[in-house]
Write an enzyme that holds these catalytic residues in place. Structure first.
Site, PDB file in Angstrom:
ATOM      1  N   GLU A  63       0.803  -1.218   0.000  1.00  0.00           N
ATOM      2  CA  GLU A  63       0.000   0.000   0.000  1.00  0.00           C
ATOM      3  C   GLU A  63       0.842   1.277   0.000  1.00  0.00           C
ATOM      4  OE1 GLU A  63      -4.127  -1.107   2.149  1.00  0.00           O
ATOM      5  OE2 GLU A  63      -2.376  -1.213   3.461  1.00  0.00           O
ATOM      6  N   ASP A  79     -11.859  -5.490  -3.233  1.00  0.00           N
ATOM      7  CA  ASP A  79     -12.827  -6.588  -3.206  1.00  0.00           C
ATOM      8  C   ASP A  79     -14.172  -6.031  -2.788  1.00  0.00           C
ATOM      9  OD1 ASP A  79     -13.275  -7.217  -0.091  1.00  0.00           O
ATOM     10  OD2 ASP A  79     -11.167  -6.714  -0.413  1.00  0.00           O
TER      11      ASP A  79
END
Length: 230
Positions: free
Chosen positions: A12, A196
């Site tokens: 990230e 997701d």
């Protein structure tokens, strides 16, 4: 201005780490903090690890030890609304917890049920998204919610998250960082890309899209920094 940037996982923060000039690395309690700059902006970059405890602990170190003026949480998250798809960007306007509950949070120190994000960063992030003309994703500016679960069950998702109809995504860290930032009086923001849909297919979808979503969030963060005060 000095900006503290936190991602839960190395993927990230990788986009930011690759593009910034790192001048110093400091290790505190086995956590690596990278001090440097990007486009004239002073940055302290760090990975906190997943979950609210890790997030809160690292945010406190970032504020206490490195004296940052703003904190920006960047990374991936699970989408929880039908119009928010994998790859889309969520610019958070506020954050609360679903696993403790806003009413309980509001009754105990620091007596806040919903943490608002920094308007300056929100506007800069919106402008950053608009500037990326070749994008295949959209962005939304909405609340986010936090809890210590990676949700992979559609029925559980509906049960836990239905009380938060305006929230665009769910993560495992942002509210904890916001709580620490509020205690210390430091503005904070949250920029996430959807990896997701927090449903029955979440595990496979996440594995397929984690790196792509992290790249998108990192790109938006870099463009956002260009639009913030140096």
């Amino acid at each position: 201005m000095r900006y503290g940037i936190i991602g839960a996982m190395p993927v990230e923060i990788e986009k930011i780490k690759q593009n910034m000039t790192i001048e110093k690395e400091t290790v505190l309690h086995e956590i690596h903090f990278y001090e440097g700059s990007y486009e004239g902006r002073q940055i302290v970059l760090v990975t906190c690890g997943v979950g609210k405890v890790n997030a809160g602990h690292t945010a406190q170190l970032l504020i206490d030890k490195f004296a940052v003026d703003k904190v920006i949480n960047v990374g991936v998250a699970g989408g929880i609304q039908p119009d928010v798809h994998v790859g889309d960007v969520v610019i958070g306007v506020s954050s609360t917890t679903y696993d403790v509950g806003p009413s309980i949070m509001g009754r105990y120190f620091p007596f806040v049920s919903n943490y608002e994000y920094d308007p300056e960063v929100i506007e800069a992030a919106k402008a950053a998204c608009e500037s990326i003309t070749d994008r295949s994703w959209k962005y939304v500016v909405r609340p986010t919610i936090t809890g210590d679960m990676f949700i992979t069950d559609s029925m559980l998702k509906e049960k836990l998250l239905s009380p938060f109809p305006d929230a665009a995504c769910i993560d495992m860290e942002a509210q904890a960082m916001a709580q620490i930032a509020r205690i210390y009086g430091v503005p904070i923001a949250n920029i996430r890309s959807i990896s997701d849909n927090a449903d029955d297919e979440a595990t496979n979808t996440y594995k397929e899209n984690e790196a792509i979503a992290a790249e998108i969030a990192g790109t938006v963060l870099l463009e956002t920094l260009k639009r913030l005060p140096a």
